[in-house]
Design an enzyme around this catalytic site. Sequence first.
Site, short mmCIF file in Angstrom:
data_model
loop_
_atom_site.label_atom_id
_atom_site.label_comp_id
_atom_site.label_asym_id
_atom_site.label_seq_id
_atom_site.Cartn_x
_atom_site.Cartn_y
_atom_site.Cartn_z
N VAL A 113 0.83 -1.21 0.00
CA VAL A 113 0.00 0.00 0.00
C VAL A 113 0.86 1.26 0.00
O VAL A 113 0.34 2.37 0.08
CB VAL A 113 -0.93 0.00 1.25
CG1 VAL A 113 -1.90 -1.17 1.22
CG2 VAL A 113 -0.13 -0.02 2.56
N HIS A 130 -4.58 -4.30 -2.09
CA HIS A 130 -4.89 -3.98 -0.69
C HIS A 130 -5.01 -2.48 -0.46
O HIS A 130 -4.90 -2.01 0.67
CB HIS A 130 -3.87 -4.61 0.25
CG HIS A 130 -3.98 -6.11 0.32
ND1 HIS A 130 -3.03 -6.92 0.88
CD2 HIS A 130 -4.98 -6.94 -0.10
CE1 HIS A 130 -3.41 -8.19 0.80
NE2 HIS A 130 -4.59 -8.23 0.19
N CYS A 185 -18.37 15.52 2.66
CA CYS A 185 -19.52 15.54 3.57
C CYS A 185 -19.13 15.78 5.02
O CYS A 185 -20.00 15.91 5.88
CB CYS A 185 -20.32 14.24 3.44
SG CYS A 185 -19.53 12.85 4.28
N ASN A 246 12.44 -14.75 -2.67
CA ASN A 246 12.22 -14.49 -1.25
C ASN A 246 13.51 -14.74 -0.48
O ASN A 246 14.28 -15.62 -0.83
CB ASN A 246 11.10 -15.42 -0.70
CG ASN A 246 10.47 -14.88 0.57
OD1 ASN A 246 11.14 -14.57 1.53
ND2 ASN A 246 9.15 -14.76 0.55
C1 BJW Z 1 11.85 -10.54 1.32
C2 BJW Z 1 12.74 -9.49 1.57
C3 BJW Z 1 13.61 -9.11 0.52
C4 BJW Z 1 11.57 -9.81 3.36
N1 BJW Z 1 13.54 -9.77 -0.63
N2 BJW Z 1 11.82 -11.17 0.17
C5 BJW Z 1 -8.56 -18.93 6.47
C6 BJW Z 1 -8.20 -19.46 5.24
C7 BJW Z 1 -8.15 -18.68 4.11
C8 BJW Z 1 -8.45 -17.34 4.16
C9 BJW Z 1 -8.81 -16.81 5.38
C10 BJW Z 1 -8.88 -17.60 6.51
N3 BJW Z 1 -9.25 -16.80 7.55
C11 BJW Z 1 -9.42 -15.54 7.09
C12 BJW Z 1 -9.15 -15.53 5.76
C13 BJW Z 1 -9.19 -14.39 4.87
C14 BJW Z 1 -8.05 -13.40 5.15
C15 BJW Z 1 -6.73 -14.16 5.24
O1 BJW Z 1 -6.10 -14.50 4.26
N4 BJW Z 1 -6.25 -14.39 6.45
C16 BJW Z 1 -5.03 -15.17 6.64
C17 BJW Z 1 -4.14 -14.49 7.66
C18 BJW Z 1 -5.39 -16.60 6.95
N5 BJW Z 1 -8.02 -12.51 4.00
C19 BJW Z 1 -8.79 -11.44 3.96
O2 BJW Z 1 -9.51 -11.09 4.88
C20 BJW Z 1 -8.74 -10.63 2.67
N6 BJW Z 1 -10.04 -10.48 2.17
C21 BJW Z 1 -10.80 -11.51 1.78
O3 BJW Z 1 -10.41 -12.67 1.84
O4 BJW Z 1 -12.03 -11.14 1.31
C22 BJW Z 1 -12.92 -12.16 0.95
C23 BJW Z 1 -12.94 -12.35 -0.54
C24 BJW Z 1 -11.88 -12.99 -1.17
C25 BJW Z 1 -11.93 -13.20 -2.53
C26 BJW Z 1 -13.03 -12.81 -3.23
C27 BJW Z 1 -14.07 -12.15 -2.59
C28 BJW Z 1 -14.02 -11.93 -1.23
C29 BJW Z 1 -8.18 -9.25 2.93
C30 BJW Z 1 -6.76 -9.30 3.35
C31 BJW Z 1 -6.30 -7.90 3.75
C32 BJW Z 1 -4.88 -7.91 4.26
N7 BJW Z 1 -4.58 -6.65 4.83
C33 BJW Z 1 -3.21 -6.37 5.20
C34 BJW Z 1 -3.14 -4.95 5.79
C35 BJW Z 1 -3.26 -3.91 4.66
C36 BJW Z 1 -3.19 -2.54 5.18
C37 BJW Z 1 -1.85 -2.20 5.78
O5 BJW Z 1 -0.81 -2.25 5.10
O6 BJW Z 1 -1.85 -1.90 6.97
O7 BJW Z 1 -2.36 -6.48 4.06
S1 BJW Z 1 -2.51 -7.56 6.34
C38 BJW Z 1 -0.91 -7.59 5.61
O8 BJW Z 1 -0.67 -8.90 5.04
C39 BJW Z 1 -0.97 -6.61 4.44
C40 BJW Z 1 -0.19 -7.35 3.38
O9 BJW Z 1 -0.51 -6.84 2.10
C41 BJW Z 1 -0.59 -8.77 3.61
C42 BJW Z 1 0.36 -9.79 3.04
O10 BJW Z 1 1.59 -9.73 3.67
P1 BJW Z 1 2.93 -9.92 2.83
O11 BJW Z 1 3.05 -8.83 1.85
O12 BJW Z 1 3.03 -11.29 2.34
O13 BJW Z 1 4.02 -9.60 3.97
P2 BJW Z 1 4.68 -10.61 5.02
O14 BJW Z 1 5.31 -9.77 6.06
O15 BJW Z 1 3.75 -11.63 5.45
O16 BJW Z 1 5.82 -11.34 4.19
C43 BJW Z 1 6.96 -10.64 3.71
C44 BJW Z 1 7.83 -11.64 2.97
O17 BJW Z 1 8.91 -10.93 2.39
C45 BJW Z 1 8.44 -12.73 3.87
O18 BJW Z 1 8.21 -14.00 3.26
C46 BJW Z 1 9.92 -12.40 3.88
O19 BJW Z 1 10.74 -13.54 3.95
C47 BJW Z 1 10.09 -11.70 2.57
N8 BJW Z 1 11.20 -10.72 2.46
N9 BJW Z 1 12.63 -9.07 2.86
C48 BJW Z 1 12.70 -10.80 -0.78
N10 BJW Z 1 14.55 -8.12 0.68
ZN ZN Z 2 -18.05 11.82 2.71
#
Ligand code: BJW
Ligand code: ZN
Length: 273
Positions: A113, A130, A185, A246
């Site tokens: 983001v 996101h 608003c 990664n």
């Molecule tokens: C490097 C490096 C370098 C470091 N070089 N690599 C059970 C099963 C399945 C799904 C669910 C479930 N229970 C709930 C859910 C759904 C839920 C979900 O997935 N939860 C899981 C935790 C289980 N998902 C949702 O709620 C999503 N919505 C949804 O599912 O809606 C329903 C729907 C789906 C499809 C159709 C219609 C409807 C919404 C998810 C929103 C996530 N929000 C956040 C916050 C955003 C705002 C903010 O920034 O504050 O998004 S949470 C956070 O996690 C953020 C990220 O975008 C997201 C992913 O994290 P990311 O980017 O992978 O970061 P890390 O830290 O996890 O990993 C970093 C990696 O980099 C590591 O591997 C390192 O090793 C590596 N690394 N340096 C290369 N130099």
């Molecule tokens: Zn408004």
Amino acid sequence: MAPSKDFDNFRTLLRSSKHIIAVAGAGLSAASGIPTFRGTGGMWRKYDAFSLATPEGFAQSPSLVWQFYHYRRQAALAAQPNRAHLALSFFSLPAARNQIVPGSTFTLITQNVDGLSARSDQEPPILEMHGRLFDLLCTNRKCKHVEFNAESPICEGLAGTEMLIETKTTDPNIELEDLPRCSKCGALGRPGVVWFGETPHHLDTIDGLVAQADLCLVIGTSSKVYPAASYAEEVKRHGGKVAVFNVEHSHGDSKAHYLFPGPCEETLPKALG
Ligand code: BJW
Ligand code: ZN
């Protein structure tokens, strides 16, 4: 079969791919100084994800959530795109890519983001699934106005609170009227990011791209958050190839045909160059 780590072999595959997607996560911006969410140094080790990144958390304490996002906005504004962003940006330019992969398409699907891909002149569209730290969303259901606002502090009430988040001494009671308000608003505004339980953006477009992709790059994501975590598997299921970049082992590894361990700011320029 163990995934290949051979860059020459990968570049041969790249040259024969027609529809390439990249699914990026927080590791893409790590070298820019933006902390990741999970693992060592990750934000969710220090801060409670449920209080800060859910609609329920915001309803309970808009003051706390805004202080967290003010802190994040400051960090993103201070950061610069790194070599991984620049490698993707260069690869996104049709003129540059056509010399490597004639007639191909390339789309970046990012969970980040922070806006750093856009600032690296990545060719649009960049599918910021996101949301964006610098969008302000109106909470009034009848209004729903969205505006881009990169001012920092976004309002006077938040000035200086970025220090409080670092020391976990947040101001519990910034009055609602002193938090960001909708310019249309006047209702309370919220950060334009997608929290847990909310529907990510561009899903129809992304589903179409995933369905036709013959190569999926999975960059700097733990592949733990859905639906982004499912895209590589989907590409693999219909016969496409998957390449994971990664520094650590991740959930994406099990789908990988190619696995490039190490910082993506080093491996991506090599793989795409
Ligand atoms: C490097 C490096 C370098 C470091 N070089 N690599 C059970 C099963 C399945 C799904 C669910 C479930 N229970 C709930 C859910 C759904 C839920 C979900 O997935 N939860 C899981 C935790 C289980 N998902 C949702 O709620 C999503 N919505 C949804 O599912 O809606 C329903 C729907 C789906 C499809 C159709 C219609 C409807 C919404 C998810 C929103 C996530 N929000 C956040 C916050 C955003 C705002 C903010 O920034 O504050 O998004 S949470 C956070 O996690 C953020 C990220 O975008 C997201 C992913 O994290 P990311 O980017 O992978 O970061 P890390 O830290 O996890 O990993 C970093 C990696 O980099 C590591 O591997 C390192 O090793 C590596 N690394 N340096 C290369 N130099
Ligand atoms: Zn408004």
